[in-house]
Scaffold this active site. Structure first.
Site, PDB file in Angstrom:
ATOM      1  N   ARG A   1       0.804  -1.228   0.000  1.00 34.82           N
ATOM      2  CA  ARG A   1       0.000   0.000   0.000  1.00 34.82           C
ATOM      3  C   ARG A   1       0.833   1.273   0.000  1.00 34.82           C
ATOM      4  O   ARG A   1       0.578   2.188  -0.775  1.00 34.82           O
ATOM      5  CB  ARG A   1      -0.921   0.049   1.230  1.00 34.82           C
ATOM      6  CG  ARG A   1      -2.239  -0.630   1.051  1.00 34.82           C
ATOM      7  CD  ARG A   1      -2.678  -1.239   2.350  1.00 34.82           C
ATOM      8  NE  ARG A   1      -1.741  -2.315   2.652  1.00 34.82           N
ATOM      9  CZ  ARG A   1      -1.908  -3.565   2.247  1.00 34.82           C
ATOM     10  NH1 ARG A   1      -2.983  -3.895   1.602  1.00 34.82           N
ATOM     11  NH2 ARG A   1      -1.007  -4.500   2.499  1.00 34.82           N
ATOM     12  N   THR A   2       1.808   1.357   0.886  1.00 36.39           N
ATOM     13  CA  THR A   2       2.525   2.626   1.024  1.00 36.39           C
ATOM     14  C   THR A   2       3.266   2.955  -0.265  1.00 36.39           C
ATOM     15  O   THR A   2       3.155   4.059  -0.800  1.00 36.39           O
ATOM     16  CB  THR A   2       3.485   2.576   2.228  1.00 36.39           C
ATOM     17  OG1 THR A   2       2.744   2.179   3.382  1.00 36.39           O
ATOM     18  CG2 THR A   2       4.109   3.936   2.495  1.00 36.39           C
TER      19      THR A   2
ATOM     20  N   LYS B   1      25.291  -3.374  -0.310  1.00 37.45           N
ATOM     21  CA  LYS B   1      26.771  -3.345  -0.315  1.00 37.45           C
ATOM     22  C   LYS B   1      27.320  -2.663   0.926  1.00 37.45           C
ATOM     23  O   LYS B   1      28.526  -2.518   1.084  1.00 37.45           O
ATOM     24  CB  LYS B   1      27.284  -2.579  -1.536  1.00 37.45           C
ATOM     25  CG  LYS B   1      26.888  -3.174  -2.872  1.00 37.45           C
ATOM     26  CD  LYS B   1      27.485  -2.310  -3.994  1.00 37.45           C
ATOM     27  CE  LYS B   1      27.028  -2.770  -5.356  1.00 37.45           C
ATOM     28  NZ  LYS B   1      27.421  -1.810  -6.409  1.00 37.45           N
TER      29      LYS B   1
ATOM     30  N   ARG C   1      11.327   4.000   2.932  1.00 41.42           N
ATOM     31  CA  ARG C   1      11.009   3.024   3.989  1.00 41.42           C
ATOM     32  C   ARG C   1      12.241   2.163   4.173  1.00 41.42           C
ATOM     33  O   ARG C   1      12.814   1.648   3.202  1.00 41.42           O
ATOM     34  CB  ARG C   1       9.832   2.135   3.583  1.00 41.42           C
ATOM     35  CG  ARG C   1       9.700   0.916   4.501  1.00 41.42           C
ATOM     36  CD  ARG C   1       8.475   0.089   4.225  1.00 41.42           C
ATOM     37  NE  ARG C   1       7.273   0.804   4.597  1.00 41.42           N
ATOM     38  CZ  ARG C   1       6.057   0.252   4.629  1.00 41.42           C
ATOM     39  NH1 ARG C   1       5.903  -1.025   4.301  1.00 41.42           N
ATOM     40  NH2 ARG C   1       5.006   0.956   4.985  1.00 41.42           N
TER      41      ARG C   1
ATOM     42  N   HIS D   1       5.415   5.990  11.366  1.00 41.00           N
ATOM     43  CA  HIS D   1       4.857   5.862  10.006  1.00 41.00           C
ATOM     44  C   HIS D   1       3.873   7.012   9.830  1.00 41.00           C
ATOM     45  O   HIS D   1       2.657   6.818   9.817  1.00 41.00           O
ATOM     46  CB  HIS D   1       4.164   4.494   9.892  1.00 41.00           C
ATOM     47  CG  HIS D   1       3.835   4.066   8.501  1.00 41.00           C
ATOM     48  ND1 HIS D   1       3.901   4.905   7.404  1.00 41.00           N
ATOM     49  CD2 HIS D   1       3.416   2.860   8.018  1.00 41.00           C
ATOM     50  CE1 HIS D   1       3.554   4.219   6.324  1.00 41.00           C
ATOM     51  NE2 HIS D   1       3.248   2.977   6.669  1.00 41.00           N
TER      52      HIS D   1
HETATM   53  C1  NCD Z   1       1.969  -1.065   8.055  1.00 38.40           C
HETATM   54  C2  NCD Z   1       3.472  -0.857   8.136  1.00 38.40           C
HETATM   55  O1  NCD Z   1       4.181  -1.113   7.156  1.00 38.40           O
HETATM   56  O2  NCD Z   1       3.888  -0.430   9.189  1.00 38.40           O
HETATM   57  N1  NCD Z   1       1.511  -1.246   6.737  1.00 38.40           N
HETATM   58  C3  NCD Z   1       1.262  -0.141   5.972  1.00 38.40           C
HETATM   59  O3  NCD Z   1       2.135   0.665   5.706  1.00 38.40           O
HETATM   60  N2  NCD Z   1      -0.001   0.055   5.559  1.00 38.40           N
HETATM   61  C4  NCD Z   1       1.460  -2.072   9.004  1.00 38.40           C
HETATM   62  C5  NCD Z   1       2.033  -3.461   8.979  1.00 38.40           C
HETATM   63  O4  NCD Z   1       2.925  -3.784   8.185  1.00 38.40           O
HETATM   64  O5  NCD Z   1       1.552  -4.266   9.765  1.00 38.40           O
END
Ligand code: NCD
Length: 308
Positions: A57-58, A86, A107, A135
């Protein structure tokens, strides 16, 4: 209020006014998507989308947001194919990518890693999840969802259930909602996965009533129920994960015991913590929540790149 050039690293440093401004721009982006499939607001911009941890999703909603605003993106979607493998530092990666693009979305697994990158560059950095840290873009889309589903943000009882220790979404959510004076936070988790003490301390300092419990029945009496996945990838000891997985499984029968107006949210992905028999209920908001992510990320991208 200008967001131009700003990093979005946590929700701790966002004021109520700033969050409301983000909500306003998000609503405009939703409207824009209704009337126009792709705009040219960011047509001259390029964004880097660096995902060194798994994501659906993100990453995809950021990519969609970038495309819907007419910008271009360059993407790393697999840590193994980037120079992180690396041994390159996050700061060096950031300084390199800064020469290519106008904004970085990242991320990665280290708490504080997004800040390390932001400190190394002068273009905006958006934290798409830093390990078990924060997040913020998820929390802001969660607020947008609460506003839409409930018609208001504040004065509600919000229960967070599951892995509150390693779950970065709930860390960011607790801070993001705090300025709107929640009636109460109910933190429902097995003892060893409870909300970190420093966060509970910060909430208490802000005057927010916090209750810790391990009984999901208590959480079901809230106005908003925020379910989360036990974060398997953060456990050092696989046996510990095995003993905790399946701690909470929400299903229709259980919901019968709860508040009839309960709004059910989840950042997704789910494993088994929400039974699929819940999905068809009108107050199961989690897929709508995921869709809101595109509008929220469009808003943030436009704001930090000075076009909102
Ligand atoms: C979450 C995350 O990556 O922290 N997912 C997301 O970004 N929608 C929650 C999760 O991974 O459980």
């Amino acid at each position: 209020m200008s967001f131009e050039g700003r990093d979005i690293l946590t929700t701790e440093d966002l004021s109520k006014e700033e969050i409301l401004e983000i909500m306003n721009v998000t609503a405009k982006m939703e409207e824009l998507c209704r009337t126009q499939h792709v705009s040219d607001l960011l047509a001259d911009k390029v964004a880097a989308v660096l995902f060194l941890e798994p994501s659906t999703r993100t990453r995809l909603s950021f990519e969609t947001a970038i495309k819907r605003l007419g910008a271009k993106s360059i993407t790393v979607a697999d840590a193994k194919t980037s120079s992180a493998a690396k041994g390159e530092s996050l700061a060096d990666t950031a300084r390199t990518v800064e020469g290519y693009v106008d904004c970085i979305v990242v991320r990665q697994p280290v708490i504080g890693g997004a800040k390390e990158m932001a400190d190394a560059v002068s273009i905006p950095v958006l934290n798409g999840g830093d390990g078990a840290g924060q997040h913020p873009t998820q929390a802001l889309l969660d607020l947008y969802t609460i506003q839409k589903e409930k018609g208001k943000l504040g004065k509600q009882k919000v229960a967070m259930v599951g892995d509150l220790k390693f779950g970065r979404t709930v860390h960011s959510l607790a801070y993001a909602l705090a300025p709107f004076e929640p009636a109460e936070y109910v933190f429902c988790a097995p003892d060893i996965l409870q909300m970190p003490d420093d966060i509970i301390g910060d909430m208490a300092d802000k005057g927010i009533a916090c209750r810790k419990t391990d009984a999901i029945e208590e959480a079901l009496q809230a106005d908003v129920l925020y379910m989360t996945r036990i974060q398997k990838e953060r456990f050092q000891d696989p046996a510990e994960y095995e003993s905790l997985k399946g701690s909470y499984i929400l299903n229709r029968a259980l919901l019968e015991k709860g508040n009839k107006d309960l709004t059910i949210m989840h950042p997704l992905p789910r494993v088994d913590e929400i039974n699929t028999d819940v999905d068809a209920l009108p107050n199961a908001a989690y897929f709508r929540q995921a869709h809101n992510g595109v509008f929220l990320r469009m808003a943030l991208l436009a704001m930090v790149m000075g076009r909102a």
